[in-house]
Enzyme design. Structure first.
Site, short mmCIF file in Angstrom:
data_model
loop_
_atom_site.label_atom_id
_atom_site.label_comp_id
_atom_site.label_asym_id
_atom_site.label_seq_id
_atom_site.Cartn_x
_atom_site.Cartn_y
_atom_site.Cartn_z
N ASP A 1 -9.09 3.48 -2.36
CA ASP A 1 -10.00 3.99 -1.34
C ASP A 1 -11.31 4.46 -1.96
OD1 ASP A 1 -7.99 3.45 0.45
OD2 ASP A 1 -7.23 5.50 0.50
N ASP B 1 0.85 -1.19 0.00
CA ASP B 1 0.00 0.00 0.00
C ASP B 1 0.88 1.24 0.00
OD1 ASP B 1 -2.44 1.34 0.06
OD2 ASP B 1 -2.55 1.35 2.24
N GLU C 1 2.62 4.74 -4.28
CA GLU C 1 2.54 5.56 -5.50
C GLU C 1 3.81 6.41 -5.77
OE1 GLU C 1 -1.20 4.10 -4.42
OE2 GLU C 1 0.06 5.42 -3.21
#
Length: 804
Positions: A473, A398, A401
């Site tokens: 999300d 997670d 990015e």
């Protein structure tokens, strides 16, 4: 007006490609020059041609996406006065010499795709763009994890991996970048993959009616053009180019339960026990960041989880695997082992002056491993042993990015880029994929022959080789639920078979009806996980009341019963790249109705089951069934395809249909994929007019023994004209868990099967709900078709069932 030298260079770099000055053939194509550019054409297969153009003396090489090699002896080159043509058995590239332009044609000479004659490929400063003439009624599908409609004509998008909490239904960009799309027009289709990791831009006729275009902020123009006879074959060719997924462990296909966060350990164990007590199948409990000590990766919170090994053993005894969150941020803290070791080995991304970059995220100020460096990837793999030593086999990448507070990673940060040195501009889009690669390869090595499960939020073209991808999300709303299905279908069109969303929505609170509808849809997705945010209501299936709990149990049970069918689809995806969730645009590409906003969310789950997602607020809905014949999965009601149909869809009944001639293998109800089902396999055969085959596949679900022959595979072939169902001789050394089979005949009556020894029984795919209202109407009629069946013994030899 006087123009200085730098302005002259800027103007010249704004111009389109000039004229061909010279070229020479190569083993795999040709290389040539214009006044200012170098270009190369390479043939990778009969369906795939690469075009590279640079203003430098040599081409840039992006090492991370393409795994196949250019091939010789697959093409012919023909030169005429004004053109050069490179041809394979499926495709021709016609190169205009003056100016240099590219036009792609199929084997019959139909135009698939062509440069805008004026602009072609052009530079504006560092940015390079290829402009393509818009074809009449051209549609654009795919492009990976993107919001918006199925047909992206009239839209524009960017690829720049971005943490976008609670993103809107038209937000762009978000987490994962896959610069591959498919164009459709005139009964034809093609694919384009832009092999450039800088920020890229795609314009599908947005704000203009002249061209579509794709561009990169820097680097070469490097794209692969793919054409074959179907969209499915184009997706398969793209998957050959960028790599196919490997078979995941079977347990990862079961239901996974997550929350931000479950803690302490007693709550984790209680949640797992509730699944067993309530007889709701599940395979995974996912631990979000609160399992760590102050959010520090490779640690455990000593108060909340004083004995993680014991907890994991208890979960395994209940049939649960554990998946743990892995964030890339390494907290800057003296005495923290990962920080000290990473610092000593010089593994973190840096500013140009050599100081380590510091960004703020969950643990506070952090350094970040440079996953574009082999040294850092090896280090990360070694760190993972702290988890595998405890028996953990699943990992969740997670915040990769890279996500940091402020969401503005400086673009001057330097990355190793496997020895080529690059800035954030070139490395950001591949960072998440390389973290996932490191996690996957490390877990695989550490697990000594067991298959790991690996999930990621960020990725790039080729991510399917290393991880499943989920859509980040999302929001607890009907709009997001339907968008999620569309995104999964587009990801499937873009070479990512193992994809999913947070069922029930991550941000906000789902209603009882929304959760029930979402869980029924999630049962027909490759990655099936429930997940909810901190400070939201509990979001387990039983948290929404008895009615929703029963609906959830029904659909989760159905998924587990469909596991023989689903596992075979995963095997097919690992072999061919064909996704599990298939937009109707894959099989019905030139049916205008499948692009209609009312029907664009519909998809095939595997090759035989059609799912029509509907809002939780609808009890009656108009759907579209494409050409052919279709059966309501739950009632066996029969529908002619090629038209719109009104169907009932109360909250307990998702519109799901079986295709004519479908062969759908199923098993008995189980609590977990590790539980051995009943020895009798169910084979559901649907009456139809078309021949059909299903490749059945089985292995142990956990190891890599299948690579050495430890599998069982056989083809089930249905011939309506001959009225036969044939099960071929098995391949492989694996002994099936099924020794018998019961074949259920859908759409047949007993008279049609009079040469078979048959029985008949009421059959339910899902159970009727308890009537909590004594004055309410019974809904049990939804689920009681009466089906003829015949029983057979399975073996390794060919089996043929015939009826008159």
């Amino acid at each position: 007006m006087i123009i200085n030298k730098s302005e002259k260079r800027a103007l010249s770099r704004s111009a389109a490609l000039g004229s061909l000055t010279n070229y020479q053939t190569t083993e795999c194509g040709l290389v040539g020059k214009t006044d200012q550019e170098l270009f190369e054409i390479q043939v990778y297969s009969a369906s795939t041609i690469r075009v590279r153009i640079t203003q430098n003396d040599e081409f840039n090489e992006l090492k991370y996406s393409v795994v196949s090699q250019a091939q010789s002896s697959l093409h012919q080159i023909k030169e005429e006065t004004d053109t050069i043509t490179v041809s394979t058995s499926l495709i021709s590239l016609e190169i205009s010499k003056t100016p240099l332009r590219f036009r792609f044609l199929d084997r019959e000479g139909n135009v698939l795709n062509e440069d805008d004659t004026a602009f072609g490929t052009s530079w504006q400063g560092e940015q390079v763009t290829t402009y393509k003439k818009l074809q009449a009624e051209e549609k654009f599908i795919g492009l990976g994890e993107k919001t918006g409609p199925l047909n992206k004509r009239g839209w524009g998008f960017q690829n720049w991996n971005t943490d976008h909490f609670g993103y809107g239904t038209e937000a762009d960009p978000i987490y994962c970048s896959v610069p591959f799309y498919i164009g459709v027009h005139s009964g034809l289709s093609y694919g384009i993959f832009l092999n450039n990791s800088f920020k890229t831009h795609f314009n599908f006729g947005a704000s203009n009616n002249r061209f579509s275009s794709f561009s990169a902020d820097a680097g070469d123009m490097d794209y692969f053009f793919i054409h074959d006879d179907s969209v499915a074959q184009i997706v398969s060719a793209y998957s050959t180019l960028t790599g196919k997924m490997t078979l995941p462990p079977k347990w990862s296909l079961g239901y996974q339960q997550c929350r931000y966060s479950y803690y302490p350990d007693k709550e984790v164990l209680s949640t797992a026990q509730n699944f067993r007590d309530k007889e709701i199948p599940a395979d995974v409990i996912v631990l979000d960041i609160h399992y760590m000590e102050k959010y520090k990766i490779f640690t455990w919170d000593g108060e909340r989880f004083p004995d993680p090994e014991s907890m994991i053993l208890k979960l395994k005894s209940l049939g649960f695997e554990v998946v743990v969150m892995c964030d890339p941020g390494i907290k800057i803290e003296k005495g923290y082992e990962a920080y000290e070791d990473g610092l000593e080995q010089d593994l973190f991304i840096k500013y140009p002056d050599g100081t380590n970059y510091e960004g703020q995220v969950w643990p506070g100020w952090c350094h970040f491993p440079d996953f574009t460096s082999l040294k850092a990837r090896d280090w990360w793999q070694n760190q993972l042993k702290t988890y595998t030593a405890l028996g953990i086999e699943g990992y969740w990448n997670d915040m990769n990015e890279i996500a940091t507070w402020g969401q503005t990673l400086p673009e001057l940060i330097e990355f190793d880029f496997d020895g080529d040195s690059a800035s954030t501009r070139n490395a950001r889009n591949v960072y998440g994929m390389l973290m996932a690669k490191s996690t996957f390869e490390g877990a695989k090595e550490n697990l000594n022959g067991k298959r790991p499960f690996n999930l990621t939020r960020a990725g790039f073209a080729g991510i399917q080789r290393y991880a499943a991808v989920w859509t980040g999300d999302n929001v607890a709303s009907d709009e997001h639920m339907l968008l999620g299905m569309r995104m999964l279908n587009s990801m499937g069109l873009s070479g990512i078979p193992f994809a999913g969303f947070d069922t029930g929505g991550f941000v906000g609170n789902a209603t009882e009806e929304l959760f029930a509808r979402w869980i029924s849809m999630g049962a027909f997705t490759p990655f099936f996980r429930g997940h909810s945010n901190v400070n939201t209501r509990d979001s387990e299936p039983w948290a929404y009341g008895e009615h929703t709990e029963e609906i959830s149990r029904n659909y989760i049970n159905l998924r587990y019963r469909l596991m023989p069918y689903l596992y075979a689809m995963f095997y097919e995806a690992s072999e061919s790249g064909i996704p599990i969730n298939r937009s109707l645009a894959m099989d019905y590409t030139h049916d205008e109705k499948v692009y209609d906003q009312a029907y664009e969310n519909e998809f095939l789950f595997g090759d035989s089951i059609l799912v029509a997602p509907v809002s939780s607020q609808k009890v009656i809905e108009k759907i579209y069934l494409p050409e052919g014949k279709w059966y309501d999965l739950f009632t066996d009601s029969y529908y002619e395809g090629g038209k719109e149909t009104i169907v009932e869809c109360p909250i307990e009944k998702l519109p799901v249909f079986a295709k004519e001639s479908a062969i759908i293998p199923m098993q008995s109800k189980v609590s977990t994929t590790k539980e051995t089902p009943h020895e009798q396999l169910e084979i559901h055969l649907y009456k139809g007019e078309a021949d059909n085959s299903f490749v059945y596949y089985e292995d142990d679900g956990t190891s890599y023994d299948f690579e050495g022959g430890g599998f069982q595979q056989r083809t089930m072939h249905f011939s309506p004209k001959q009225k036969t169902l044939t099960l071929t001789q098995t391949k492989g050394d694996y002994k099936s868990v099924f020794s018998k089979a019961r074949i259920y005949f859908h759409g047949y009556d007993m008279k049609e099967l009079n040469t078979l020894k048959t029985g008949q029984e009421d059959y339910r795919f899902i159970h009727p709900l308890t009537d909590f209202d004594p004055l309410g109407d019974s809904i049990s009629d939804y689920y009681i078709p009466k089906l003829p069946y015949t029983d057979i013994n399975l073996g390794i030899n060919e089996i043929k069932i015939s009826w008159s």
